[in-house]
Design a protein around this motif. Structure first.
Motif, mmCIF file in Angstrom:
data_model
loop_
_atom_site.group_PDB
_atom_site.id
_atom_site.type_symbol
_atom_site.label_atom_id
_atom_site.label_comp_id
_atom_site.label_asym_id
_atom_site.label_seq_id
_atom_site.Cartn_x
_atom_site.Cartn_y
_atom_site.Cartn_z
ATOM 1 N N PHE A 158 14.447 -25.039 -24.138
ATOM 2 C CA PHE A 158 15.874 -25.213 -23.843
ATOM 3 C C PHE A 158 16.179 -24.558 -22.488
ATOM 4 C CE2 PHE A 158 20.430 -24.987 -24.409
ATOM 5 C CZ PHE A 158 20.751 -25.949 -25.372
ATOM 6 N N PHE A 159 16.885 -25.266 -21.617
ATOM 7 C CA PHE A 159 17.164 -24.699 -20.291
ATOM 8 C C PHE A 159 17.866 -23.349 -20.441
ATOM 9 C CE2 PHE A 159 21.644 -24.701 -18.880
ATOM 10 C CZ PHE A 159 22.271 -25.405 -19.891
ATOM 11 N N THR A 160 17.634 -22.471 -19.502
ATOM 12 C CA THR A 160 18.225 -21.129 -19.555
ATOM 13 C C THR A 160 18.995 -20.875 -18.273
ATOM 14 O OG1 THR A 160 16.422 -20.339 -20.943
ATOM 15 C CG2 THR A 160 17.701 -18.672 -19.787
ATOM 16 N N ARG A 161 20.257 -20.449 -18.431
ATOM 17 C CA ARG A 161 21.080 -20.148 -17.274
ATOM 18 C C ARG A 161 21.657 -18.742 -17.479
ATOM 19 N NH1 ARG A 161 22.835 -18.397 -13.132
ATOM 20 N NH2 ARG A 161 24.205 -19.522 -11.705
ATOM 21 N N ASN A 162 21.018 -17.751 -16.859
ATOM 22 C CA ASN A 162 21.469 -16.361 -16.950
ATOM 23 C C ASN A 162 21.999 -15.920 -15.589
ATOM 24 O OD1 ASN A 162 20.459 -16.348 -19.552
ATOM 25 N ND2 ASN A 162 18.597 -15.220 -19.035
ATOM 26 N N HIS A 163 23.165 -15.265 -15.582
ATOM 27 C CA HIS A 163 23.696 -14.707 -14.332
ATOM 28 C C HIS A 163 23.243 -13.273 -14.120
ATOM 29 C CE1 HIS A 163 26.411 -18.125 -14.981
ATOM 30 N NE2 HIS A 163 26.611 -18.099 -13.686
ATOM 31 N N LEU A 164 22.772 -12.631 -15.197
ATOM 32 C CA LEU A 164 22.535 -11.182 -15.206
ATOM 33 C C LEU A 164 21.323 -10.891 -16.086
ATOM 34 C CD1 LEU A 164 26.320 -10.412 -15.809
ATOM 35 C CD2 LEU A 164 25.084 -9.877 -13.701
ATOM 36 N N LEU A 214 27.819 -9.209 -23.407
ATOM 37 C CA LEU A 214 27.298 -7.840 -23.293
ATOM 38 C C LEU A 214 26.476 -7.670 -22.026
ATOM 39 C CD1 LEU A 214 26.337 -7.526 -27.025
ATOM 40 C CD2 LEU A 214 27.830 -5.895 -25.846
ATOM 41 N N ASP A 215 26.266 -8.745 -21.274
ATOM 42 C CA ASP A 215 25.515 -8.661 -20.015
ATOM 43 C C ASP A 215 26.469 -8.234 -18.906
ATOM 44 O OD1 ASP A 215 26.761 -11.183 -20.497
ATOM 45 O OD2 ASP A 215 25.418 -12.234 -19.117
ATOM 46 N N VAL A 216 26.099 -7.212 -18.164
ATOM 47 C CA VAL A 216 26.991 -6.659 -17.138
ATOM 48 C C VAL A 216 26.284 -6.592 -15.787
ATOM 49 C CG1 VAL A 216 28.402 -5.308 -18.734
ATOM 50 C CG2 VAL A 216 26.318 -4.306 -17.778
ATOM 51 N N ASP A 270 17.219 -15.188 -24.934
ATOM 52 C CA ASP A 270 17.717 -15.849 -23.726
ATOM 53 C C ASP A 270 18.973 -16.684 -23.986
ATOM 54 O OD1 ASP A 270 16.460 -15.280 -21.294
ATOM 55 O OD2 ASP A 270 14.698 -16.497 -21.804
ATOM 56 N N HIS A 271 19.187 -17.067 -25.223
ATOM 57 C CA HIS A 271 20.311 -17.956 -25.519
ATOM 58 C C HIS A 271 21.456 -17.246 -26.220
ATOM 59 C CE1 HIS A 271 18.005 -21.134 -23.806
ATOM 60 N NE2 HIS A 271 16.975 -20.764 -24.533
ATOM 61 N N GLY A 272 21.433 -15.879 -26.185
ATOM 62 C CA GLY A 272 22.627 -15.140 -26.596
ATOM 63 C C GLY A 272 22.516 -14.259 -27.815
ATOM 64 N N VAL A 293 24.873 -13.321 -31.117
ATOM 65 C CA VAL A 293 25.963 -14.289 -31.305
ATOM 66 C C VAL A 293 26.402 -14.840 -29.955
ATOM 67 C CG1 VAL A 293 28.332 -14.642 -32.153
ATOM 68 C CG2 VAL A 293 26.846 -13.023 -33.340
ATOM 69 N N ARG A 294 26.582 -16.145 -29.875
ATOM 70 C CA ARG A 294 27.143 -16.763 -28.685
ATOM 71 C C ARG A 294 28.266 -17.706 -29.106
ATOM 72 N NH1 ARG A 294 23.393 -20.805 -25.591
ATOM 73 N NH2 ARG A 294 25.189 -20.732 -24.206
ATOM 74 N N VAL A 295 29.133 -18.021 -28.129
ATOM 75 C CA VAL A 295 30.105 -19.084 -28.325
ATOM 76 C C VAL A 295 29.387 -20.405 -28.060
ATOM 77 C CG1 VAL A 295 32.361 -19.959 -27.614
ATOM 78 C CG2 VAL A 295 31.868 -17.527 -27.420
ATOM 79 N N ARG A 330 31.339 -22.004 -20.436
ATOM 80 C CA ARG A 330 32.323 -21.440 -21.391
ATOM 81 C C ARG A 330 31.664 -20.979 -22.684
ATOM 82 N NH1 ARG A 330 34.487 -21.158 -16.902
ATOM 83 N NH2 ARG A 330 35.038 -23.146 -15.960
ATOM 84 N N SER A 331 30.419 -21.358 -22.901
ATOM 85 C CA SER A 331 29.709 -20.981 -24.126
ATOM 86 C C SER A 331 29.055 -19.615 -23.905
ATOM 87 C CB SER A 331 28.670 -22.043 -24.488
ATOM 88 O OG SER A 331 29.324 -23.210 -24.961
ATOM 89 N N VAL A 332 29.883 -18.574 -23.968
ATOM 90 C CA VAL A 332 29.464 -17.228 -23.579
ATOM 91 C C VAL A 332 28.427 -16.676 -24.563
ATOM 92 C CG1 VAL A 332 30.278 -14.851 -23.211
ATOM 93 C CG2 VAL A 332 31.610 -16.804 -22.333
ATOM 94 N N LYS A 333 27.333 -16.167 -23.979
ATOM 95 C CA LYS A 333 26.215 -15.635 -24.766
ATOM 96 C C LYS A 333 26.399 -14.131 -24.981
ATOM 97 C CE LYS A 333 23.107 -17.477 -21.700
ATOM 98 N NZ LYS A 333 21.794 -17.993 -21.225
ATOM 99 N N TRP A 334 25.619 -13.554 -25.906
ATOM 100 C CA TRP A 334 25.661 -12.110 -26.195
ATOM 101 C C TRP A 334 27.121 -11.661 -26.328
ATOM 102 C CZ3 TRP A 334 23.357 -13.563 -21.293
ATOM 103 C CH2 TRP A 334 22.023 -13.944 -21.419
HETATM 104 N N1 MTE Z 1 27.030 -16.138 -21.140
HETATM 105 C C1 MTE Z 1 26.735 -14.930 -20.636
HETATM 106 N N2 MTE Z 1 27.091 -13.842 -21.337
HETATM 107 N N3 MTE Z 1 26.083 -14.797 -19.445
HETATM 108 C C2 MTE Z 1 25.723 -15.897 -18.711
HETATM 109 O O1 MTE Z 1 25.110 -15.749 -17.637
HETATM 110 N N4 MTE Z 1 25.770 -18.361 -18.518
HETATM 111 C C3 MTE Z 1 26.622 -19.505 -18.855
HETATM 112 C C4 MTE Z 1 26.703 -19.697 -20.358
HETATM 113 N N5 MTE Z 1 26.997 -18.453 -21.021
HETATM 114 C C5 MTE Z 1 26.050 -17.186 -19.204
HETATM 115 C C6 MTE Z 1 26.696 -17.258 -20.462
HETATM 116 C C7 MTE Z 1 26.216 -20.760 -18.249
HETATM 117 S S1 MTE Z 1 26.697 -21.045 -16.648
HETATM 118 C C8 MTE Z 1 25.577 -21.745 -18.968
HETATM 119 S S2 MTE Z 1 25.218 -23.243 -18.293
HETATM 120 C C9 MTE Z 1 25.157 -21.507 -20.369
HETATM 121 O O2 MTE Z 1 25.462 -20.187 -20.811
HETATM 122 C C10 MTE Z 1 23.669 -21.726 -20.525
HETATM 123 O O3 MTE Z 1 23.263 -21.485 -21.833
HETATM 124 P P1 MTE Z 1 21.697 -21.404 -22.146
HETATM 125 O O4 MTE Z 1 21.083 -20.399 -21.235
HETATM 126 O O5 MTE Z 1 21.593 -21.055 -23.594
HETATM 127 O O6 MTE Z 1 21.163 -22.783 -21.874
#
Ligand code: MTE
Ligand code: MO
Length: 448
Positions: A116-122, A226-228, A265-267, A270-272, A281-285
């Motif tokens: 599954f693609f992973t998109r983490n900012h932090l 929870l990622d800062v 990697d996917h939260g 719990v994630r939204v 908008r689907s916020v992870k962790w």
């Molecule tokens: N939630 C948190 N807490 N931190 C993140 O960096 N990235 C967002 C979103 N939720 C992100 C996040 C973005 S831009 C996307 S596209 C999706 O998570 C990616 O979810 P995935 O990594 O499970 O594919």
């Protein structure tokens, strides 16, 4: 030559590549590394005759240094990130951003969690599930604090099969028109899973926050992770409260992904999961859910993930002038063959995915082999019977092709509102490279 490892043994599989029952392109994804992560995904390999077959290709043993695990760096904020599957195409290692290779993306309707693609900012936060608490708050001091066990036990588990797409999917095609700022995603910043968790609606109602719909303007639900960053600021985003409270919109506080606990990697834990809405908008962790009269103040809600006119540049952009992206437009792409490939004469099989935001089903995918002059209708694969169009359609087209010709393969999808994709990138170009959904084009040659 092509080598792979299994345990500490090294095999030269060059002569086997063409004989691989799953296709030469699939075995080549494991070239130069270990077979185990691939065999773990594709269960057909766990049979004694497969190991026996491999024996014939053994050429040696790994040296002890190569066989030992690499050691982590403790100064590195990313040192605690989880291990990842070697097939992922990495766009950025720290923070980790990666997509599955196209030919694996459409191998199965549900994307395996490992791919599954992973998109983490932090950096990925380490969460102790036993001490995890989710804070739910709203006006007038109303709210709740939930442990993981309470989230699982107090609310019925709801399951949704939904595709998640990053706003930046196919950005690399946009930067070919003119450079843009952002990660160079190819066509794989999109994946599909069966998500399980509590409905956000049920949690908001239990917290006494179900009454703020509409009467005093649009309210919002703000999420924080929870990622800062280095200053302690968390990732955040919001959706309209109306969507959060809608039973039809099926917004989840997900703790399961394809029947397994959410991977780190996917939260985890719990994630939204907001079906039909941009991935951001689907916020992870997830650490907090706040009902508020204004959108999330987060950078990613206010100053990113918005669309602009092609003439807007970094000097003239005013992020407050555009709405935050929520529902995404109709999208499709070709996963096989790959651009520049040489395909054998006879019959070609073209494969891909198609999806639209807002729960709009894909009703048709058109494919052209001559750059868009003539079209054929692709066959859509099976989709879940229940639920709205939250998930993609995988599609396929078989067509006769003559030796020695060049094909300009193009695909475009139509959704249930008869929205179509734009034919070219330039008119939808934007400085951040988001919403890239022009017709996907794949040139190939047909060999003799
Ligand atoms: N939630 C948190 N807490 N931190 C993140 O960096 N990235 C967002 C979103 N939720 C992100 C996040 C973005 S831009 C996307 S596209 C999706 O998570 C990616 O979810 P995935 O990594 O499970 O594919
Ligand atoms: Mo994203």
């Amino acid at each position: 030559r092509v080598w792979v490892t299994y345990g500490t043994e090294v095999f030269d599989v060059t002569d086997f590549v063409e004989l691989h029952p799953g296709g030469p392109d699939k075995i080549l994804l494991a070239a130069g590394g270990a077979l185990e992560p691939f065999w773990a995904l594709y269960a057909v390999h766990s049979q004694p005759h497969v190991l026996e077959l491999l024996r014939d290709y053994k050429v040696g043993e790994l040296s002890p240094e190569d066989a030992a695990k690499p050691t982590g760096d403790t100064e590195d904020p990313f040192a605690g990130d989880p291990p990842r599957h070697p097939a992922l195409r990495v766009n950025s290692l720290k923070p980790f951003n990666a997509e599955p290779p196209p030919e694996l993306l459409t191998q199965s309707f549900l994307t395996p969690n490992e791919l599954f693609f992973t998109r983490n900012h932090l950096p990925v936060p380490s969460v102790e599930p036993g001490s995890y608490r989710l804070r739910v708050e709203g006006p007038g001091g109303r709210g709740l604090s939930l442990s993981l066990a309470e989230l699982r036990q107090r609310f019925p588990k709801h399951e949704v099969t939904a595709t998640l797409q990053c706003a930046g999917n196919r950005r690399s095609e946009m930067s070919r028109v003119r450079p843009v700022k952002g990660l160079a995603w190819d066509i794989g910043a999109i994946s599909t899973a069966r998500w399980g968790g509590a409905r956000l609606r049920d949690v908001l109602l239990a917290a006494g926050l179900g009454d703020k719909t509409g009467e005093d303007g649009e309210w919002h639900v703000c999420f924080e992770g929870l990622d800062v960053d280095a200053s302690g600021t968390p990732y955040g985003a919001s959706i309209p409260l109306k969507r959060a409270l809608s039973a039809d919109a099926e917004v989840l506080l997900a703790y399961e992904m394809n029947g397994q606990e959410l991977p780190r990697d996917h939260g985890f834990p719990v994630r939204v999961l907001v079906p039909g809405v941009v991935g951001a908008r689907s916020v992870k962790w997830l650490r907090s859910v706040v009902v508020s009269p204004s959108e999330s103040p987060s950078h990613w809600q206010q100053n990113d993930y918005k669309g602009f006119c092609p003439s807007v540049d970094w000097d003239s952009v005013d992020f407050s002038s555009a709405p935050a992206i929520q529902e995404l437009p109709v999208q499709s792409a070709i996963t096989e063959p790959r651009p520049g490939a040489a395909v054998p004469a006879g019959e070609i099989t073209v494969k891909g995915y198609a999806w639209s935001g807002g729960g709009r089903e894909v009703v048709r995918v058109d494919v052209s082999l001559d750059g868009g002059r003539s079209w054929r209708v692709a066959e859509l694969g099976p989709r879940p019977a229940r639920g709205r169009g939250w998930a993609w359609a995988l599609w396929e087209l078989r067509a006769p092709v003559a030796a020695g010709t060049r094909l300009d393969i193009v695909c475009k999808a139509v959704d249930s509102s008869y929205n179509v994709q734009p034919d070219s990138v330039a008119p939808i170009w934007n400085l951040r490279g988001v919403l890239s959904n022009a017709w996907h084009r794949v040139p190939v040659t047909v060999t003799r």
